[in-house]
Design a protein around this motif. Sequence first.
Motif, PDB file in Angstrom:
ATOM      1  N   PHE A  38     -67.427-147.554  89.399  1.00 38.49           N
ATOM      2  CA  PHE A  38     -66.362-146.488  88.721  1.00 38.49           C
ATOM      3  C   PHE A  38     -67.381-145.579  88.660  1.00 38.49           C
ATOM      4  N   PHE A  39     -68.286-145.143  88.146  1.00 37.66           N
ATOM      5  CA  PHE A  39     -69.088-143.705  87.791  1.00 37.66           C
ATOM      6  C   PHE A  39     -69.212-143.493  89.077  1.00 37.66           C
ATOM      7  N   TYR A  40     -70.520-144.083  90.169  1.00 36.60           N
ATOM      8  CA  TYR A  40     -70.357-144.083  91.518  1.00 36.60           C
ATOM      9  C   TYR A  40     -69.053-143.421  92.696  1.00 36.60           C
ATOM     10  N   LEU A  41     -68.213-144.000  91.697  1.00 40.32           N
ATOM     11  CA  LEU A  41     -67.036-143.799  92.861  1.00 40.32           C
ATOM     12  C   LEU A  41     -66.427-142.836  92.443  1.00 40.32           C
ATOM     13  N   THR A  42     -66.330-142.801  91.031  1.00 38.03           N
ATOM     14  CA  THR A  42     -66.075-141.496  90.473  1.00 38.03           C
ATOM     15  C   THR A  42     -66.571-139.551  91.438  1.00 38.03           C
ATOM     16  N   PHE A  43     -68.160-139.920  91.203  1.00 40.76           N
ATOM     17  CA  PHE A  43     -68.851-138.653  90.922  1.00 40.76           C
ATOM     18  C   PHE A  43     -68.493-138.528  92.373  1.00 40.76           C
ATOM     19  N   GLY A  44     -69.026-139.679  93.088  1.00 40.16           N
ATOM     20  CA  GLY A  44     -69.240-139.597  94.052  1.00 40.16           C
ATOM     21  C   GLY A  44     -67.778-138.986  95.235  1.00 40.16           C
ATOM     22  N   ILE A  45     -66.688-139.597  94.627  1.00 43.94           N
ATOM     23  CA  ILE A  45     -65.412-138.749  95.507  1.00 43.94           C
ATOM     24  C   ILE A  45     -64.915-137.517  94.955  1.00 43.94           C
ATOM     25  N   ASN A  46     -65.214-136.962  93.931  1.00 43.75           N
ATOM     26  CA  ASN A  46     -65.467-135.742  93.304  1.00 43.75           C
ATOM     27  C   ASN A  46     -66.157-135.054  94.018  1.00 43.75           C
ATOM     28  N   ASN A  47     -67.180-134.694  94.211  1.00 45.89           N
ATOM     29  CA  ASN A  47     -67.958-134.476  95.470  1.00 45.89           C
ATOM     30  C   ASN A  47     -67.516-133.854  96.913  1.00 45.89           C
ATOM     31  N   CYS A  48     -66.846-135.042  97.064  1.00 44.52           N
ATOM     32  CA  CYS A  48     -66.109-135.216  98.425  1.00 44.52           C
ATOM     33  C   CYS A  48     -65.190-133.527  98.823  1.00 44.52           C
ATOM     34  N   PHE A  49     -64.569-133.833  97.442  1.00 46.60           N
ATOM     35  CA  PHE A  49     -63.380-132.755  96.954  1.00 46.60           C
ATOM     36  C   PHE A  49     -64.392-131.703  96.618  1.00 46.60           C
ATOM     37  N   LEU A  50     -65.281-131.287  95.438  1.00 46.61           N
ATOM     38  CA  LEU A  50     -65.731-130.538  95.408  1.00 46.61           C
ATOM     39  C   LEU A  50     -65.793-129.556  96.104  1.00 46.61           C
ATOM     40  N   LEU A  51     -67.013-130.022  97.725  1.00 44.81           N
ATOM     41  CA  LEU A  51     -67.312-129.340  98.550  1.00 44.81           C
ATOM     42  C   LEU A  51     -66.193-128.597  99.653  1.00 44.81           C
ATOM     43  N   THR A  52     -65.074-129.169 100.140  1.00 42.10           N
ATOM     44  CA  THR A  52     -63.527-129.252 100.153  1.00 42.10           C
ATOM     45  C   THR A  52     -63.444-127.840  99.982  1.00 42.10           C
ATOM     46  N   LEU A 143     -62.705-138.677 102.857  1.00 36.38           N
ATOM     47  CA  LEU A 143     -63.968-138.523 104.170  1.00 36.38           C
ATOM     48  C   LEU A 143     -63.224-138.031 104.891  1.00 36.38           C
ATOM     49  N   VAL A 144     -62.193-137.964 106.106  1.00 37.72           N
ATOM     50  CA  VAL A 144     -61.844-137.566 107.502  1.00 37.72           C
ATOM     51  C   VAL A 144     -61.685-136.735 106.578  1.00 37.72           C
ATOM     52  N   LEU A 145     -59.712-136.693 105.759  1.00 37.05           N
ATOM     53  CA  LEU A 145     -59.355-136.178 105.702  1.00 37.05           C
ATOM     54  C   LEU A 145     -59.882-134.351 104.554  1.00 37.05           C
ATOM     55  N   PRO A 146     -60.369-134.661 104.220  1.00 34.70           N
ATOM     56  CA  PRO A 146     -61.483-133.253 103.819  1.00 34.70           C
ATOM     57  C   PRO A 146     -62.538-132.438 105.161  1.00 34.70           C
ATOM     58  N   MET A 147     -63.221-133.882 105.397  1.00 38.68           N
ATOM     59  CA  MET A 147     -64.066-133.121 106.778  1.00 38.68           C
ATOM     60  C   MET A 147     -63.105-131.964 107.898  1.00 38.68           C
ATOM     61  N   GLY A 148     -61.970-132.519 107.490  1.00 40.47           N
ATOM     62  CA  GLY A 148     -60.372-132.157 108.674  1.00 40.47           C
ATOM     63  C   GLY A 148     -60.397-130.733 108.252  1.00 40.47           C
ATOM     64  N   LEU A 149     -60.082-130.519 106.771  1.00 40.95           N
ATOM     65  CA  LEU A 149     -60.117-129.057 106.636  1.00 40.95           C
ATOM     66  C   LEU A 149     -61.429-127.815 105.830  1.00 40.95           C
ATOM     67  N   ALA A 191     -72.025-140.650 104.407  1.00 39.49           N
ATOM     68  CA  ALA A 191     -71.158-141.120 103.966  1.00 39.49           C
ATOM     69  C   ALA A 191     -69.995-141.935 105.376  1.00 39.49           C
ATOM     70  N   SER A 192     -69.795-141.213 105.990  1.00 39.42           N
ATOM     71  CA  SER A 192     -69.290-141.280 107.100  1.00 39.42           C
ATOM     72  C   SER A 192     -69.477-142.564 108.284  1.00 39.42           C
ATOM     73  N   ILE A 193     -70.762-142.940 108.651  1.00 42.19           N
ATOM     74  CA  ILE A 193     -71.605-143.659 109.243  1.00 42.19           C
ATOM     75  C   ILE A 193     -71.902-144.719 108.617  1.00 42.19           C
ATOM     76  N   ILE A 194     -71.507-144.927 106.824  1.00 38.04           N
ATOM     77  CA  ILE A 194     -71.566-145.657 106.211  1.00 38.04           C
ATOM     78  C   ILE A 194     -69.985-146.766 106.079  1.00 38.04           C
ATOM     79  N   TYR A 195     -69.260-145.845 105.506  1.00 33.18           N
ATOM     80  CA  TYR A 195     -67.778-146.626 105.196  1.00 33.18           C
ATOM     81  C   TYR A 195     -67.105-146.045 106.218  1.00 33.18           C
ATOM     82  N   LEU A 196     -66.784-145.569 107.708  1.00 33.43           N
ATOM     83  CA  LEU A 196     -65.653-145.395 108.086  1.00 33.43           C
ATOM     84  C   LEU A 196     -66.138-146.260 109.768  1.00 33.43           C
ATOM     85  N   LYS A 197     -67.319-146.803 110.277  1.00 31.75           N
ATOM     86  CA  LYS A 197     -67.666-147.363 111.030  1.00 31.75           C
ATOM     87  C   LYS A 197     -67.510-149.202 110.942  1.00 31.75           C
TER      88      LYS A 197
END
Length: 248
Positions: A38-52, A143-149, A191-197
């Motif tokens: 739960f905490f790994y996903l919460t802060f990992g996803i938070n990082n993705c959108f913060l970088l966006t 991953l894909v939507l934030p990367m696109g933005l 992250a894309s290599i792991i979760y999108l392949k």
Amino acid sequence: MLSISETCYTVAIIPRMLSRLLSPQQPISIPCCATQLFFYLTFGINNCFLLTAMGYDRYVAICNPLRYSVIMGKEACVQLASGSLGTGLGVAIVQVTSVFGLSFCDVFVISHFFCDVRPLLKLACTDTTFSEIINFVVSVCVLVLPMGLVFISYVLIISTILKITSAKGRKKAFATCASHLTVVIIHYGCASIIYLKPKSQNSLGQDRLISVTYTVITPLLNPVVYSLRNKEVRDALCRAVGQKPLSS
């Protein structure tokens, strides 16, 4: 916010990983595993959108400098930060619920150094199709939507920079984006290599190696990458190694 999020992100993984290195056969209960995920996903996803959000900040700073203080005011920053964290919390709840709603065997060994979605799905004793679909949809949205933005932001940024007539101005504008772009490439790339392949190409050994990059190395590099943009930090580093400060 990124520093706080990165700290919480690593605290959710690294202490447990180090204890398992000292005691490889140390078990982890299902509630503890769910909490870590739960905490790994919460802060990992938070990082993705913060970088966006940081990519948008750079876009406004370079493409609309005169309106920067109006567009990126305190209220906008709070909304972007709280929106990132809220998205992380919501997606984490959905993911953890879908994974731990499955039936697991009484005794199982996780082929990873922390509780992640894909290794856990491999241990389920029931059909995981629905959970895998949820995981794929979440991966695309996170991953894909934030990367696109971020990509669109940098296309606009680069086109604006190339219009700057002075070489010094172009150099300064590129320097503003260099640290953020470095972190974005490492974070989203791994992250894309792991979760999108495709599932057929899954290799837990390779996944573990890549996971070390974005769970350990990237958070370790972030303070270095961002702090070296600060002139006072660079001068202090030069004095520490016995060289003449850059500002002198």
